[in-house]
Design an enzyme around this catalytic site. Structure first.
Site, mmCIF file in Angstrom:
data_model
loop_
_atom_site.group_PDB
_atom_site.id
_atom_site.type_symbol
_atom_site.label_atom_id
_atom_site.label_comp_id
_atom_site.label_asym_id
_atom_site.label_seq_id
_atom_site.Cartn_x
_atom_site.Cartn_y
_atom_site.Cartn_z
ATOM 1 N N VAL A 62 -89.253 -5.808 2.614
ATOM 2 C CA VAL A 62 -90.262 -6.731 3.142
ATOM 3 C C VAL A 62 -91.418 -6.839 2.157
ATOM 4 O O VAL A 62 -91.891 -5.823 1.632
ATOM 5 C CB VAL A 62 -90.806 -6.217 4.497
ATOM 6 C CG1 VAL A 62 -91.892 -7.116 5.043
ATOM 7 C CG2 VAL A 62 -89.682 -6.058 5.497
ATOM 8 N N CYS A 63 -91.875 -8.078 1.923
ATOM 9 C CA CYS A 63 -93.078 -8.308 1.125
ATOM 10 C C CYS A 63 -93.988 -9.237 1.926
ATOM 11 O O CYS A 63 -93.917 -9.269 3.148
ATOM 12 C CB CYS A 63 -92.717 -8.884 -0.247
ATOM 13 S SG CYS A 63 -91.946 -10.517 -0.175
ATOM 14 N N TYR A 64 -94.824 -9.996 1.274
ATOM 15 C CA TYR A 64 -95.740 -10.903 1.974
ATOM 16 C C TYR A 64 -95.008 -12.112 2.562
ATOM 17 O O TYR A 64 -95.158 -12.423 3.744
ATOM 18 C CB TYR A 64 -96.836 -11.409 1.029
ATOM 19 C CG TYR A 64 -97.752 -10.332 0.536
ATOM 20 C CD1 TYR A 64 -98.806 -9.888 1.314
ATOM 21 C CD2 TYR A 64 -97.549 -9.748 -0.704
ATOM 22 C CE1 TYR A 64 -99.649 -8.890 0.869
ATOM 23 C CE2 TYR A 64 -98.383 -8.741 -1.160
ATOM 24 C CZ TYR A 64 -99.432 -8.316 -0.364
ATOM 25 O OH TYR A 64 -100.260 -7.318 -0.812
#
Length: 106
Positions: A62-64
Protein backbone atom coordinates in the site's frame (compact mmCIF):
# COMPACT_ATOMS: atom_id res chain seq x y z
CA UNK A 1 5.07 -10.99 -11.19
CA UNK A 2 2.86 -9.02 -8.83
CA UNK A 3 -0.85 -8.46 -9.37
CA UNK A 4 -2.90 -5.31 -9.01
CA UNK A 5 -5.79 -5.67 -6.60
CA UNK A 6 -8.94 -3.71 -5.76
CA UNK A 7 -9.45 -2.37 -2.24
CA UNK A 8 -12.33 -4.73 -1.43
CA UNK A 9 -10.27 -7.72 -2.56
CA UNK A 10 -7.27 -6.54 -0.50
CA UNK A 11 -9.52 -6.32 2.55
CA UNK A 12 -10.85 -9.82 1.89
CA UNK A 13 -7.32 -11.19 1.53
CA UNK A 14 -6.28 -9.62 4.80
CA UNK A 15 -9.32 -10.98 6.62
CA UNK A 16 -9.58 -14.45 5.08
CA UNK A 17 -6.05 -15.35 3.96
CA UNK A 18 -4.20 -13.46 6.68
CA UNK A 19 -2.38 -11.43 4.06
CA UNK A 20 0.48 -9.29 5.26
CA UNK A 21 -0.10 -5.61 4.49
CA UNK A 22 2.97 -3.43 3.95
CA UNK A 23 2.55 0.35 3.98
CA UNK A 24 5.38 2.22 2.27
CA UNK A 25 4.19 5.76 3.06
CA UNK A 26 6.15 8.18 5.24
CA UNK A 27 5.97 7.93 9.06
CA UNK A 28 3.74 10.98 9.49
CA UNK A 29 1.15 9.78 6.99
CA UNK A 30 1.15 6.32 8.55
CA UNK A 31 0.68 7.83 12.02
CA UNK A 32 -2.32 9.82 10.80
CA UNK A 33 -4.05 6.68 9.55
CA UNK A 34 -3.30 3.23 8.21
CA UNK A 35 -4.87 -0.12 7.55
CA UNK A 36 -5.28 -2.02 10.79
CA UNK A 37 -2.57 -4.64 11.10
CA UNK A 38 -0.38 -3.09 8.41
CA UNK A 39 3.36 -2.80 8.83
CA UNK A 40 5.16 0.36 7.75
CA UNK A 41 8.27 -0.55 5.83
CA UNK A 42 11.02 1.85 4.78
CA UNK A 43 14.68 1.47 3.83
CA UNK A 44 15.71 1.13 7.50
CA UNK A 45 13.12 -1.51 8.46
CA UNK A 46 13.25 -3.43 5.17
CA UNK A 47 16.00 -5.92 6.13
CA UNK A 48 14.18 -6.86 9.35
CA UNK A 49 10.90 -7.25 7.49
CA UNK A 50 12.49 -9.42 4.82
CA UNK A 51 14.00 -11.66 7.50
CA UNK A 52 10.81 -12.05 9.53
CA UNK A 53 8.01 -12.06 6.92
CA UNK A 54 6.31 -15.23 5.74
CA UNK A 55 7.06 -15.30 2.01
CA UNK A 56 4.33 -17.90 1.45
CA UNK A 57 1.51 -15.67 2.74
CA UNK A 58 -0.10 -13.12 0.42
CA UNK A 59 1.56 -9.68 0.60
CA UNK A 60 -0.41 -6.51 -0.17
CA UNK A 61 1.64 -3.35 -0.74
CA UNK A 62 0.00 0.00 0.00
CA UNK A 63 1.17 3.53 -0.83
CA UNK A 64 -0.66 6.85 -1.20
CA UNK A 65 -2.48 6.33 -4.52
CA UNK A 66 -1.44 2.92 -5.84
CA UNK A 67 1.49 4.01 -8.00
CA UNK A 68 4.64 3.57 -5.89
CA UNK A 69 3.25 0.32 -4.53
CA UNK A 70 3.58 -1.24 -7.98
CA UNK A 71 7.37 -0.80 -7.98
CA UNK A 72 7.57 -1.98 -4.38
CA UNK A 73 5.41 -5.02 -5.17
CA UNK A 74 7.76 -5.95 -7.99
CA UNK A 75 10.70 -5.60 -5.60
CA UNK A 76 9.04 -7.91 -3.03
CA UNK A 77 8.29 -10.40 -5.78
CA UNK A 78 12.00 -10.41 -6.68
CA UNK A 79 12.81 -11.04 -3.00
CA UNK A 80 10.97 -14.36 -3.10
CA UNK A 81 7.43 -13.47 -2.01
CA UNK A 82 5.11 -15.77 -3.94
CA UNK A 83 1.76 -13.95 -3.89
CA UNK A 84 2.29 -10.16 -4.13
CA UNK A 85 -0.31 -7.47 -4.76
CA UNK A 86 -0.27 -3.72 -5.33
CA UNK A 87 -3.48 -2.16 -4.00
CA UNK A 88 -5.12 0.10 -6.60
CA UNK A 89 -6.01 3.55 -5.28
CA UNK A 90 -3.68 3.25 -2.29
CA UNK A 91 -4.53 4.33 1.22
CA UNK A 92 -6.34 7.44 -0.01
CA UNK A 93 -8.94 5.23 -1.71
CA UNK A 94 -8.96 2.75 1.19
CA UNK A 95 -9.97 5.43 3.70
CA UNK A 96 -12.89 6.44 1.46
CA UNK A 97 -14.05 2.81 1.30
CA UNK A 98 -13.30 2.10 4.99
CA UNK A 99 -13.38 5.48 6.78
CA UNK A 100 -12.43 4.12 10.19
CA UNK A 101 -8.80 3.42 9.37
CA UNK A 102 -6.62 3.00 12.43
CA UNK A 103 -4.49 5.91 13.53
CA UNK A 104 -1.84 6.08 16.21
CA UNK A 105 -3.92 8.65 18.11
CA UNK A 106 -6.82 6.21 18.69
Amino acid sequence: MFKRIAIVEANRLQQEAEAQVVDIRDPQSYALGHIEGSIRVDNQSLPTFLDSADKNKPLVVVCYHGNSSQQAAEFFNQQGFHDVYSMDGGFEAWKLQYPYAESDSN
